[in-house]
Every structure is written in structure tokens, then in C-alpha cells.
Design an enzyme around this catalytic site. Structure first.
Site, PDB file in Angstrom:
ATOM      1  N   SER A  69    -103.659  10.670  15.631  1.00  0.00           N
ATOM      2  CA  SER A  69    -104.804   8.888  15.155  1.00  0.00           C
ATOM      3  C   SER A  69    -105.300   8.713  14.182  1.00  0.00           C
ATOM      4  CB  SER A  69    -106.151   9.183  16.903  1.00  0.00           C
ATOM      5  OG  SER A  69    -106.392   9.640  16.075  1.00  0.00           O
ATOM      6  N   GLY A  70    -105.090   8.980  13.395  1.00  0.00           N
ATOM      7  CA  GLY A  70    -105.929   9.231  11.511  1.00  0.00           C
ATOM      8  C   GLY A  70    -106.572   9.460  11.230  1.00  0.00           C
ATOM      9  N   GLY A 117     -98.504   6.001   7.482  1.00  0.00           N
ATOM     10  CA  GLY A 117     -99.497   5.648   7.874  1.00  0.00           C
ATOM     11  C   GLY A 117     -99.177   4.316   8.191  1.00  0.00           C
ATOM     12  N   THR A 127    -107.239  12.439   9.261  1.00  0.00           N
ATOM     13  CA  THR A 127    -107.571  12.197   7.987  1.00  0.00           C
ATOM     14  C   THR A 127    -107.748  11.849   7.364  1.00  0.00           C
ATOM     15  OG1 THR A 127    -105.350  13.751   8.459  1.00  0.00           O
ATOM     16  CG2 THR A 127    -106.076  13.373   6.821  1.00  0.00           C
ATOM     17  N   SER A 175     -96.085   9.777  15.925  1.00  0.00           N
ATOM     18  CA  SER A 175     -96.492  10.756  15.112  1.00  0.00           C
ATOM     19  C   SER A 175     -96.689  12.299  15.288  1.00  0.00           C
ATOM     20  CB  SER A 175     -97.937  10.111  14.571  1.00  0.00           C
ATOM     21  OG  SER A 175     -98.355  10.484  13.343  1.00  0.00           O
ATOM     22  N   HIS A 233    -111.201  17.086  17.928  1.00  0.00           N
ATOM     23  CA  HIS A 233    -110.497  17.039  19.088  1.00  0.00           C
ATOM     24  C   HIS A 233    -111.257  16.786  20.165  1.00  0.00           C
ATOM     25  CE1 HIS A 233    -107.311  15.457  15.990  1.00  0.00           C
ATOM     26  NE2 HIS A 233    -107.481  16.902  16.192  1.00  0.00           N
TER      27      HIS A 233
HETATM   28  P1  A3P Z   1     -98.486   8.241  11.031  1.00  0.00           P
HETATM   29  O1  A3P Z   1     -97.211   9.716  11.472  1.00  0.00           O
HETATM   30  O2  A3P Z   1     -97.878   7.200  12.054  1.00  0.00           O
HETATM   31  O3  A3P Z   1     -97.208   8.180   9.621  1.00  0.00           O
HETATM   32  P2  A3P Z   1    -104.139  13.215  11.841  1.00  0.00           P
HETATM   33  O4  A3P Z   1    -104.723  12.756  10.378  1.00  0.00           O
HETATM   34  O5  A3P Z   1    -105.162  12.264  13.264  1.00  0.00           O
HETATM   35  O6  A3P Z   1    -103.463  13.565  11.775  1.00  0.00           O
HETATM   36  O7  A3P Z   1    -103.229  11.658  12.039  1.00  0.00           O
HETATM   37  C1  A3P Z   1    -101.730  11.481  10.886  1.00  0.00           C
HETATM   38  C2  A3P Z   1    -101.787   9.873  10.876  1.00  0.00           C
HETATM   39  O8  A3P Z   1    -101.823   9.176  10.161  1.00  0.00           O
HETATM   40  C3  A3P Z   1    -100.495   9.770  10.606  1.00  0.00           C
HETATM   41  O9  A3P Z   1     -99.416   8.684  10.723  1.00  0.00           O
HETATM   42  C4  A3P Z   1    -100.686   9.679   9.145  1.00  0.00           C
HETATM   43  O10 A3P Z   1     -99.645   9.311   8.399  1.00  0.00           O
HETATM   44  C5  A3P Z   1    -101.493   8.898   8.787  1.00  0.00           C
HETATM   45  N1  A3P Z   1    -102.735   8.925   7.885  1.00  0.00           N
HETATM   46  C6  A3P Z   1    -102.534   9.703   7.249  1.00  0.00           C
HETATM   47  N2  A3P Z   1    -103.645   9.080   5.826  1.00  0.00           N
HETATM   48  C7  A3P Z   1    -103.895   8.095   5.875  1.00  0.00           C
HETATM   49  C8  A3P Z   1    -104.355   6.825   5.310  1.00  0.00           C
HETATM   50  N3  A3P Z   1    -104.738   7.527   4.231  1.00  0.00           N
HETATM   51  N4  A3P Z   1    -103.873   5.728   5.868  1.00  0.00           N
HETATM   52  C9  A3P Z   1    -103.211   5.006   6.955  1.00  0.00           C
HETATM   53  N5  A3P Z   1    -102.575   6.030   7.425  1.00  0.00           N
HETATM   54  C10 A3P Z   1    -103.081   7.375   6.925  1.00  0.00           C
END
Ligand code: A3P
Length: 329
Positions: free
Chosen positions: A79-80, A297, A82, A171, A141
Site C-alpha cells: 500500500s506504499g 509508483g 516504503t 503490485s 502490517h
Molecule cells: P507499485 O507496485 O504499484 O509500483 P510497499 O512499500 O507497501 O511494499 O508498496 C510498494 C508500492 O509502493 C509499489 O507500488 C511501489 O512502486 C510504490 N512506491 C514505492 N516507493 C514509492 C514512492 N516514493 N512514492 C510512491 N509510490 C512508491
């Protein structure tokens, strides 16, 4: 019985190891299904966990001692997390690290700066977080009802980040395929979609996870801040300002005027983080490559993968489970 092929290449929480009799007794008493990668997923307190990760959850529930002032970033996988780890670390530590040109995020993956609580407890019980600087920042989580008791008993703040389930699913599908040994090939989109819709994925069902925190944020808004990935993408300045106020560290007028908000957002942007050397080499201590956390992202990328029937199905579940509670994506 551990699968030797898995043990060689999978992140720790996807592997299986020797367990105690007490743990084995628990495992046989709860529902178990085949995982997306790991051999097994177990349904504990309503949510699905791999075998080793469940050991971490139990140890964390038993041993973690929350303190007043602790901050928890809570997410479902993909869900973002990171991104928000980077944002929250920069936000609460902006006095210690005012210069974004010489910032810990330039040389550390965000997951190294904000630990995943229950993952830390895998194979460990006596963790000492007392030397963490105040406010202590953790991520998890864990669903609401599985949080360690001490979190409920302390004056902590929870930031819940969620995301459109269609984008989460796509994702997650990409992410788990990256973790699979090459020889296994990619997992089928249809098969994993079926599992996701049934809630059988890490920390699933997604909808129950979100709903627990959504209701809590309505009942106790001073305790739970509810944020959507899509809102953060659309209006990052507004959301960052709201977040700073919720966490009790609002931006001063001077900071606003000197561009501190924009510097934090720029530092934590997908473009910046995904291009840093530290995020293109190396792995977390749990085994995942840093670069696996950066893909596109973007909002709505799922439309490039899901069929119209899949979209209809997932939208229907969301409508049935969340719309009546006033939550829409
Ligand atoms: P996508 O696979 O849709 O690109 P998590 O961090 O919870 O594992 O989530 C990973 C998702 O967040 C991935 O999505 C990743 O590309 C996106 N992501 C990572 N860093 C990001 C940032 N700085 N801004 C926006 N999205 C980001």
C-alpha cells in the site's frame, strides 16, 4: 518439513523452520492453505500469515512493550509502506536531519530506518528498542486486533495507510513473482487473484484489515490517522501537513516559507528514492532486494493487467464490504 529449495533463496518469513510443540499444536488447530510462494498460510485471529511470520507475530504480541509517544505506521503489504516510512522518518526527525542533501535516506533503504515490528521478532524474543530515539517509529502490517496489548494500553499514535485493492493486488502479484526462484516461473494472475478475493494472501483479507482501522479512526481520531495512497499522490503537501499536525509536530510558518515540506516530499518521491544507489543494490536483512519495493509508483496501473471481469469482481467486494461504512476508493 522445510523445503530445501526454498531455504536457499526465499526471504526468511517465507521459509519454514523447526518449531516448538506448542507452535505445532496451534498450527494444526487453525485453518491452513497453500501460500502464493510459501508452502503454507495460516489463518490466525482472522488473518493469513506464513509459518515463520506467524512465529514473529506471536513473539511480538508476547514481548513487545509499547511506550507512550510511540508512532506506528500500519499498512497492508504494497500500500506504499516504503514511501510512508521515508516520509514519516523525515518528518519526525527533521530537526536532527535538517539538510536533505545529507540525509540518512540517501544512504539507507527506508525499511532499514523504520523496522517492521513483527518481522523483527522472527527467531528473536529479547529485542531491545529502548535505545531508539524519541519518538520511536515502528511499522507493522498487523491487523488492529492482533496488535500487542501494550500498544492499546499506551498513549501511541497509529498512522494507517491504505490503497485501492486493485492496485494492491497487481503490485503484490509483481512483488511475489520477484521473490519466487526463477526456476518456478511466474505465478498465474488468475490463481492469485482468486486467492486475493478470498482474502488468502499475506495479512489478508485486505477488506477486513482496512475496515478495522477505518472504524477505529472514526471512533478515536486522535489515535488513528487514516490516509489513502491516492490522496497522498494527489495532494502530498496537504496530507503531509495533516500528518504533521496529527503527530504533534506541525510545520511552523518559518518552515512552510523556507520550503521544508517540499524538500521532504522531493526527498521521498518515487523518482528520487528509486534512483538512489542504495535502493538499487543490496537487500533487507529479511532477504528482499531493495529494488523490489520500487516498481511504478502510480495510481491505476492495475488497469493494465486486470480483465473487465476481475475489475467488476473486486469492485463488488469493495462495495459490499466497505461502502456501507462510508469508505470508498
Ligand atoms: P507499485 O507496485 O504499484 O509500483 P510497499 O512499500 O507497501 O511494499 O508498496 C510498494 C508500492 O509502493 C509499489 O507500488 C511501489 O512502486 C510504490 N512506491 C514505492 N516507493 C514509492 C514512492 N516514493 N512514492 C510512491 N509510490 C512508491
Amino acid at each position: 518439513m522445510p523445503n530445501p529449495e526454498q531455504s536457499l533463496s526465499l526471504p526468511g518469513y517465507l521459509q519454514e523452520n523447526e518449531t516448538s510443540q506448542e507452535f505445532r499444536d496451534l498450527i494444526v488447530s487453525i485453518p491452513t492453505e497453500k501460500g502464493w510462494i510459501a508452502n503454507h498460510l495460516h489463518q490466525y485471529q482472522g488473518f493469513w500469515h506464513t509459518t515463520r511470520q506467524l512465529q514473529g507475530v506471536l513473539a511480538c504480541q508476547k514481548h513487545f512493550q509499547a511506550q507512550d509517544g510511540d508512532i506506528f505506521l500500519v499498512t497492508t503489504p504494497k500500500s506504499g509502506s516504503t514511501w510512508l516510512k521515508a516520509v514519516m522518518f523525515s518528518l519526525v526527525n527533521r530537526v536532527s536531519f535538517p539538510d536533505t542533501k545529507q540525509h540518512p535516506l540517501l544512504t539507507n533503504n527506508p525499511h532499514a530506518l523504520v523496522p517492521f515490528l513483527e518481522m523483527e521478532y522472527i527467531d528473536k524474543e529479547n529485542l531491545d528498542f529502548t535505545n531508539y530515539t524519541f519518538p520511536r517509529l515502528f511499522s507493522t502490517h498487523l491487523p488492529l486486533l492482533s496488535l500487542p496489548r501494550s500498544v492499546e494500553d499506551s498513549d501511541c499514535k497509529l498512522v494507517y495507510l491504505c490503497r485501492n485493492p486493485k492496485d494492491i493486488f497487481v503490485s503484490l502479484w509483481h512483488f511475489t513473482n520477484k521473490l519466487r526462484p526463477i526456476a518456478w516461473g511466474a505465478s498465474s494472475l488468475e490463481e492469485t487473484f482468486d486467492k486475493f478475493c478470498r482474502g488468502v494472501n499475506l495479512y489478508g483479507p485486505f477488506w477486513d484489515h482496512v475496515l478495522g482501522y477505518w472504524k477505529e479512526s472514526l471512533e478515536r481520531p486522535h489515535r488513528v490517522f487514516f490516509l489513502k495512497y491516492e490522496e497522498m499522490k494527489r495532494e502530498p503537501r496537504i496530507q503531509l501537513r495533516r500528518l504533521s499536525e496529527f503527530l504533534g509536530c506541525p510545520f511552523s510558518l518559518e518552515e512552510e516559507n523556507s520550503g521544508v515540506l517540499d524538500e521532504i516530499l522531493e526527498l521521498c518521491s518515487f523518482e528520487n528514492l528509486s534512483n538512489l544507489e542504495v535502493n538499487n543494490i543490496g537487500r533487507l536483512h529479511s532477504g528482499e532486494e531493495h529494488q523490489a519495493f520500487f516498481r511504478r509508483g502510480e495510481v491505476g496501473d492495475s488497469m493494465n493487467y486486470l480483465t473487465a471481469e476481475m475489475v467488476e469482481k473486486i469492485d463488488m467486494i469493495t462495495e459490499q464490504k466497505l461502502h456501507c461504512h462510508g469508505l470508498k476508493f
